[in-house]
Design a protein around this motif. Structure first.
Motif, PDB file in Angstrom:
ATOM      1  N   GLU A  62     -18.638 -13.262   5.960  1.00  0.00           N
ATOM      2  CA  GLU A  62     -18.553 -11.801   5.993  1.00  0.00           C
ATOM      3  C   GLU A  62     -17.134 -11.330   6.293  1.00  0.00           C
ATOM      4  O   GLU A  62     -16.803 -10.169   6.053  1.00  0.00           O
ATOM      5  CB  GLU A  62     -19.513 -11.249   7.048  1.00  0.00           C
ATOM      6  CG  GLU A  62     -20.981 -11.454   6.711  1.00  0.00           C
ATOM      7  CD  GLU A  62     -21.887 -10.847   7.757  1.00  0.00           C
ATOM      8  OE1 GLU A  62     -21.352 -10.347   8.772  1.00  0.00           O
ATOM      9  OE2 GLU A  62     -23.125 -10.870   7.568  1.00  0.00           O
ATOM     10  N   LYS A  63     -16.307 -12.215   6.794  1.00  0.00           N
ATOM     11  CA  LYS A  63     -14.933 -11.845   7.115  1.00  0.00           C
ATOM     12  C   LYS A  63     -14.013 -11.897   5.898  1.00  0.00           C
ATOM     13  O   LYS A  63     -12.858 -11.464   5.982  1.00  0.00           O
ATOM     14  CB  LYS A  63     -14.391 -12.765   8.209  1.00  0.00           C
ATOM     15  CG  LYS A  63     -15.125 -12.633   9.539  1.00  0.00           C
ATOM     16  CD  LYS A  63     -14.501 -13.554  10.582  1.00  0.00           C
ATOM     17  CE  LYS A  63     -15.200 -13.410  11.927  1.00  0.00           C
ATOM     18  NZ  LYS A  63     -14.588 -14.301  12.953  1.00  0.00           N
ATOM     19  N   VAL A  64     -14.491 -12.442   4.782  1.00  0.00           N
ATOM     20  CA  VAL A  64     -13.654 -12.639   3.608  1.00  0.00           C
ATOM     21  C   VAL A  64     -14.134 -11.768   2.454  1.00  0.00           C
ATOM     22  O   VAL A  64     -15.341 -11.695   2.173  1.00  0.00           O
ATOM     23  CB  VAL A  64     -13.641 -14.117   3.167  1.00  0.00           C
ATOM     24  CG1 VAL A  64     -12.798 -14.301   1.912  1.00  0.00           C
ATOM     25  CG2 VAL A  64     -13.125 -14.998   4.287  1.00  0.00           C
ATOM     26  N   MET A  97     -10.695 -10.482   7.566  1.00  0.00           N
ATOM     27  CA  MET A  97     -10.759  -9.585   8.718  1.00  0.00           C
ATOM     28  C   MET A  97     -11.271 -10.349   9.936  1.00  0.00           C
ATOM     29  O   MET A  97     -12.374 -10.898   9.913  1.00  0.00           O
ATOM     30  CB  MET A  97     -11.686  -8.397   8.440  1.00  0.00           C
ATOM     31  CG  MET A  97     -11.701  -7.381   9.571  1.00  0.00           C
ATOM     32  SD  MET A  97     -12.932  -6.044   9.366  1.00  0.00           S
ATOM     33  CE  MET A  97     -12.622  -5.516   7.715  1.00  0.00           C
ATOM     34  N   ALA A  98     -10.454 -10.391  10.981  1.00  0.00           N
ATOM     35  CA  ALA A  98     -10.855 -10.956  12.263  1.00  0.00           C
ATOM     36  C   ALA A  98     -11.048  -9.820  13.261  1.00  0.00           C
ATOM     37  O   ALA A  98     -10.941  -8.641  12.913  1.00  0.00           O
ATOM     38  CB  ALA A  98      -9.806 -11.951  12.746  1.00  0.00           C
ATOM     39  N   GLU A  99     -11.294 -10.168  14.511  1.00  0.00           N
ATOM     40  CA  GLU A  99     -11.579  -9.135  15.506  1.00  0.00           C
ATOM     41  C   GLU A  99     -10.378  -8.252  15.775  1.00  0.00           C
ATOM     42  O   GLU A  99     -10.506  -7.035  15.902  1.00  0.00           O
ATOM     43  CB  GLU A  99     -12.049  -9.789  16.805  1.00  0.00           C
ATOM     44  CG  GLU A  99     -12.424  -8.784  17.892  1.00  0.00           C
ATOM     45  CD  GLU A  99     -12.955  -9.457  19.134  1.00  0.00           C
ATOM     46  OE1 GLU A  99     -13.162  -8.751  20.139  1.00  0.00           O
ATOM     47  OE2 GLU A  99     -13.152 -10.694  19.104  1.00  0.00           O
ATOM     48  N   ASN A 134      -2.506  -5.515  12.697  1.00  0.00           N
ATOM     49  CA  ASN A 134      -3.141  -5.874  13.963  1.00  0.00           C
ATOM     50  C   ASN A 134      -3.014  -4.741  14.976  1.00  0.00           C
ATOM     51  O   ASN A 134      -2.145  -3.872  14.861  1.00  0.00           O
ATOM     52  CB  ASN A 134      -2.520  -7.155  14.527  1.00  0.00           C
ATOM     53  CG  ASN A 134      -1.050  -7.001  14.850  1.00  0.00           C
ATOM     54  OD1 ASN A 134      -0.222  -6.916  13.942  1.00  0.00           O
ATOM     55  ND2 ASN A 134      -0.722  -6.961  16.140  1.00  0.00           N
ATOM     56  N   LYS A 135      -3.897  -4.762  15.973  1.00  0.00           N
ATOM     57  CA  LYS A 135      -3.872  -3.767  17.038  1.00  0.00           C
ATOM     58  C   LYS A 135      -2.825  -4.141  18.070  1.00  0.00           C
ATOM     59  O   LYS A 135      -2.675  -5.302  18.431  1.00  0.00           O
ATOM     60  CB  LYS A 135      -5.242  -3.667  17.703  1.00  0.00           C
ATOM     61  CG  LYS A 135      -6.310  -3.042  16.823  1.00  0.00           C
ATOM     62  CD  LYS A 135      -7.606  -2.857  17.600  1.00  0.00           C
ATOM     63  CE  LYS A 135      -8.669  -2.176  16.749  1.00  0.00           C
ATOM     64  NZ  LYS A 135      -9.932  -1.966  17.501  1.00  0.00           N
TER      65      LYS A 135
END
Length: 218
Positions: A62-64, A97-99, A134-135
Motif C-alpha cells: 500500500e506504500k507503493v 510513502m512512509a510515515e 519529509n516533515k
C-alpha cells in the motif's frame, strides 16, 4: 549609467485546474494549466498544458504506487519568430510513502514538434527526476529534488552559421519549505539552481531563483 540593468527582469504567473476520478481498479487524474512569462514588462512566453495521469490498483504494498502520465504542452513566443512548438510527454512514476517521508522518481520521454521554421527542427528528449518530501515540524514540510533533461535536435541549429545539431543537458536542483498559511491554504518557498550545458557553447547558461507560491486546496 550602468548601476541598474533591467532588460532581463522577469515576472511569472500560473493558474491550473485539477480533477480526480476514482474506481476500484484505477485512479484518473487530469489537469490543465496555463503560464505566462514577461520579460522587461513584455509578454515573452505563454504555455498551455493538458495532462492525464493513470494510477492502476496493483498488487503491491500500500506504500507503493506506479503511475503512467501523458501530456501535451503548447508553447508560444509572441515576440519571437521560429520558436513556437508543441511538446508531447510520456512518463512513468514510482511513488513510495512512509510515515514521515515520501520518495518519488520519474522516468520520461519527450517529443518536441517544432514549427516548420524552428531552429534545429524537432527534438527528442529523455528525463529523470528524484524527489524527497519529509516533515520537519508538526505542520511544516521540506522538499528536495534533483532532475536532469536531455534534448537532441534532429538538424543543424542554424545552417551556414551554426552547422551543429543542438545537444542540451539541463540539471535542476530544488529545495522548498512548505507551511500552512490559513485554512485550506499553504505557502511554498522554493530555491532553484538551474545549469544548462550545451555542445553549442553560446547557448549555455546558469540560473538561480527564489519562488513563493500560494495554494488553496479544499
Amino acid at each position: 549609467q550602468y548601476d541598474q540593468y533591467s532588460a532581463f527582469n522577469t515576472a511569472f504567473i500560473a493558474a491550473g485546474l485539477e480533477k480526480i476520478w476514482h474506481t476500484d481498479q484505477l485512479e484518473t487524474y487530469t489537469s490543465i494549466n496555463m503560464t505566462r512569462l514577461a520579460l522587461n514588462n513584455h509578454l515573452y512566453q505563454q504555455q498551455t498544458g493538458l495532462n492525464l495521469n493513470l494510477t492502476p490498483a496493483l498488487p503491491l504494498s500500500e506504500k507503493v504506487q506506479i503511475s503512467f502520465i501523458g501530456g501535451i504542452t503548447f508553447v508560444k513566443y509572441p515576440s519571437l519568430v521560429n520558436y513556437d512548438s508543441t511538446i508531447y510527454d510520456f512518463k512513468s512514476r514510482v511513488f513510495y510513502m512512509a510515515e514521515n517521508f515520501q520518495l518519488q522518481s520519474n522516468l520520461g520521454y519527450s517529443l518536441d514538434k517544432a514549427s516548420l521554421t524552428h531552429l534545429g527542427g524537432d527534438r527528442k528528449g529523455r528525463s529523470f527526476n528524484l524527489a524527497l518530501k519529509n516533515k520537519i515540524f508538526s505542520d511544516w514540510e521540506s522538499e528536495k529534488s534533483w532532475g536532469r533533461q536531455l534534448w537532441n535536435s534532429e538538424s543543424a541549429y542554424s545552417p551556414g552559421l551554426i552547422d551543429q545539431a543542438r545537444k542540451q543537458d539541463t540539471e535542476l536542483i530544488k529545495f522548498a519549505l512548505i507551511f500552512p498559511f490559513k485554512k485550506y491554504q499553504t505557502l511554498r518557498l522554493e530555491l532553484r539552481s538551474l545549469k544548462n550545458q550545451e555542445n553549442i557553447s553560446i547557448l549555455e547558461y546558469k540560473n538561480k531563483s527564489i519562488l513563493l507560491n500560494w495554494t488553496w486546496q479544499k
